[in-house]
Design a protein around this motif. Structure first.
Motif, PDB file in Angstrom:
ATOM      1  N   CYS A   1       0.850  -0.981   0.089  1.00  0.00           N
ATOM      2  CA  CYS A   1       0.263   0.009  -0.038  1.00  0.00           C
ATOM      3  C   CYS A   1       1.123   1.167  -0.024  1.00  0.00           C
ATOM      4  CB  CYS A   1      -0.940   0.067   1.249  1.00  0.00           C
ATOM      5  SG  CYS A   1      -1.896   1.402   1.277  1.00  0.00           S
TER       6      CYS A   1
ATOM      7  N   HIS B   1       0.039   3.815   0.721  1.00  0.00           N
ATOM      8  CA  HIS B   1      -0.517   5.050   1.778  1.00  0.00           C
ATOM      9  C   HIS B   1      -0.107   4.793   3.090  1.00  0.00           C
ATOM     10  CE1 HIS B   1      -3.015   8.277   3.002  1.00  0.00           C
ATOM     11  NE2 HIS B   1      -3.730   7.204   3.933  1.00  0.00           N
ATOM     12  N   CYS B   2      -0.326   3.420   3.536  1.00  0.00           N
ATOM     13  CA  CYS B   2       0.157   3.059   5.168  1.00  0.00           C
ATOM     14  C   CYS B   2       1.270   2.039   5.005  1.00  0.00           C
ATOM     15  CB  CYS B   2      -1.138   2.604   5.733  1.00  0.00           C
ATOM     16  SG  CYS B   2      -1.471   0.726   4.993  1.00  0.00           S
TER      17      CYS B   2
ATOM     18  N   CYS C   1      -6.495  -1.958   0.007  1.00  0.00           N
ATOM     19  CA  CYS C   1      -5.584  -2.023   1.105  1.00  0.00           C
ATOM     20  C   CYS C   1      -6.376  -2.606   2.332  1.00  0.00           C
ATOM     21  CB  CYS C   1      -4.438  -0.851   1.588  1.00  0.00           C
ATOM     22  SG  CYS C   1      -3.973  -1.290   3.056  1.00  0.00           S
TER      23      CYS C   1
ATOM     24  N   CYS D   1      -5.982   0.103   5.723  1.00  0.00           N
ATOM     25  CA  CYS D   1      -6.351   1.270   5.748  1.00  0.00           C
ATOM     26  C   CYS D   1      -7.444   1.419   4.727  1.00  0.00           C
ATOM     27  CB  CYS D   1      -5.161   2.242   5.405  1.00  0.00           C
ATOM     28  SG  CYS D   1      -4.598   2.421   3.729  1.00  0.00           S
TER      29      CYS D   1
ATOM     30  N   PHE E   1      -7.268   2.217   1.389  1.00  0.00           N
ATOM     31  CA  PHE E   1      -6.768   2.780   0.272  1.00  0.00           C
ATOM     32  C   PHE E   1      -7.181   1.980  -1.069  1.00  0.00           C
ATOM     33  CE2 PHE E   1      -3.599   3.803  -2.868  1.00  0.00           C
ATOM     34  CZ  PHE E   1      -3.695   5.210  -3.038  1.00  0.00           C
TER      35      PHE E   1
END
Ligand SMILES: [Zn+2]
Length: 469
Positions: A378, A380-381, A391, A394, A396
């Motif tokens: 991911c 993002h996280c 994801c 999170c 995403f």
């Protein structure tokens, strides 16, 4: 007190019995860390002793002797211990330190009829385990391990020159997670890989001295503290480091960030070491770091995170480290693995299903298998997980990537799809019949064979898709 086996342990026991009944003399039982292997082989030992067998349980660490002895006691199995400084006795079950027994082999009068080998991936012709097994060729053998694989690729099976003649498969990590006997592992890794260029490989794994120099750096340690703060909610964690000094500096960095942290190593007196491990178990310590001591056999179920700061090429070591945080505990809904060293990319996710074999494998082949483990990270996280459109951590949602990619100045760059091409594709998709496709071919000046080709490809795709269902 007696111990009741879990249903899957009963099944494992049945499979081991079947192997012996089918004429195998030296089966190797494979089951993950946390599946209760000690309970299982202690049960086997007690039953075998009840039928007049002499059972030798071979372990290679002080901590494992204590653990096995405690389990046998819980089963009410009288047993002796073969270890330096412990007087010998003649019970039908003996728990032996490999190192001690190897030294005493020539003068042993007690002869086992069944040998249980814990951590049996150590048992090859050249190791202490192997010397003990070779000394008692008449005994039946039950090997037990979470990872029937060696760094040198040498197989543990009889055909590969090893001791074991059958592989008995226990449950997988994923199955134990499903049953609630292990916590669900969730892996986070930094977006860029740690630089391991210049690290030498010695005896199949990274040179520890080189690693310590590469890993003991404020940027990496700072990253570890930050990720712990973000993902672990101050839960008890173990940090796996490359050297004593590395373990100490990581513990210092956590303390500087306001956490209760300490490190342990072999030079500490046993009481201090035991105290720090107990402090982690009680929650008095949040982070305990070490370079070696806590990999195998330390069982602290409350530990909910593993901080990987030591790159390794050993799948066994990776799974042992990760296994330290997978035990279930009330209130623990997942086990967080902060992988700062790319081990999950190297070896796959902790709950990947693995294909084991007793045969030898060339290194290149093993590497190839590792490369095929499909994972997605991911952006993002930074969770690393199996491929999915979003994801799991999170939520995403991954953008769907356009297919046209052009090379610009040697870099791969994504380019927006060409509108004219998109319109043509759309027109083509709308054409339902072969006749429609022929009209498009005529309008665009294509060969009539183009229409047939597109039509046939479409039909093949539909068939394949139905077949997959
Ligand atoms: Zn995410």
């Amino acid at each position: 007190m007696s111990i009741t086996l879990r249903p899957y342990q009963d099944a494992m026991l049945g499979d081991v019995r079947d192997a012996f009944r089918s004429g195998f003399k030296t089966p190797l039982l494979t089951a993950p860390t946390g599946s209760g292997k000690t309970v299982l082989f202690s049960f086997v030992a007690s039953k075998a002793a009840g039928k007049g067998n002499k059972v030798l349980i071979l372990v290679h660490r002080q901590e494992l002797i204590r653990q096995t002895s405690a389990t046998l006691t819980a089963f009410d199995v009288p047993h002796g211990i073969i270890a330096s400084g412990v007087p010998e006795t003649d019970e039908a079950v003996q728990v032996a330190s490999v190192q001690t027994l190897v030294r005493r082999l020539d003068r042993m009068t007690w002869t086992p009829t069944l040998i249980v080998v814990d951590e049996a991936h150590h048992a090859t012709r050249t190791t202490g385990h192997g010397r003990v097994l070779a000394h008692y060729p008449e005994a039946r053998v039950l090997g037990v391990t979470a990872t029937p694989e060696r760094l040198d690729g040498q197989g543990l099976g009889a055909l590969a020159g090893g001791f074991f003649d059958a592989l008995v498969m226990g449950p997988t990590v994923a199955e134990l997670v499903q049953l609630g006997h292990l916590s669900k592992p969730v892996v986070y890794a930094p977006p860029s890989a740690v630089d391991l260029s210049g690290i030498r490989t010695v005896a199949g794994d990274f040179n520890k001295g080189d690693l310590a120099a590469a890993m003991n750096r404020p940027a990496i340690t700072g990253d570890a503290v930050q990720h712990y703060a973000r993902h672990c909610n101050s839960a008890p964690a173990i940090g796996f480091c490359c050297s004593v000094a590395h373990a100490e500096s990581v513990a210092e960095a956590f303390k500087a960030a306001g956490y209760q942290a300490a490190s342990i190593d072999g030079t500490l007196d046993p009481d201090t070491r035991a105290q720090r491990i107990a402090d982690l178990g009680s929650g008095a310590l949040q982070v305990l770091t070490s370079c070696e001591i806590i990999s195998e056999g330390t069982d602290i179920p409350i530990v909910a995170a593993a901080i990987l700061l030591r790159p390794t090429q050993s799948l066994a070591l990776y799974l042992q480290q990760v296994g330290r945080c997978l035990r279930p505990f009330p209130g623990k809904d997942r086990a967080v693995i902060l992988d700062h060293v790319g081990n999950c990319h190297r070896h796959g996710l902790p709950d990947d299903d693995r294909e084991w074999s007793l045969d030898s494998k060339p290194r290149r082949q093993r590497k190839k298998e590792d490369d095929e483990t499909p994972t997605r990270q991911c952006e993002h996280c930074y969770e690393v997980h199996r491929p999915a459109p979003e994801c799991p951590s999170c939520g995403f949602i991954y953008p769907v990537k356009s297919r046209r990619i052009e090379q610009v100045d040697g870099d791969l760059q994504e380019i927006a799809p060409d509108p004219a091409r998109l319109a043509a594709k759309r027109e083509q998709a709308k054409a339902a019949t072969l006749d429609d496709l022929r009209k498009i071919a005529a309008a665009r000046g294509y060969s009539p064979r183009w229409a047939e080709h597109v039509y046939r490809a479409r039909q093949a795709k539909q068939t394949a898709w139905r077949g997959a269902r």
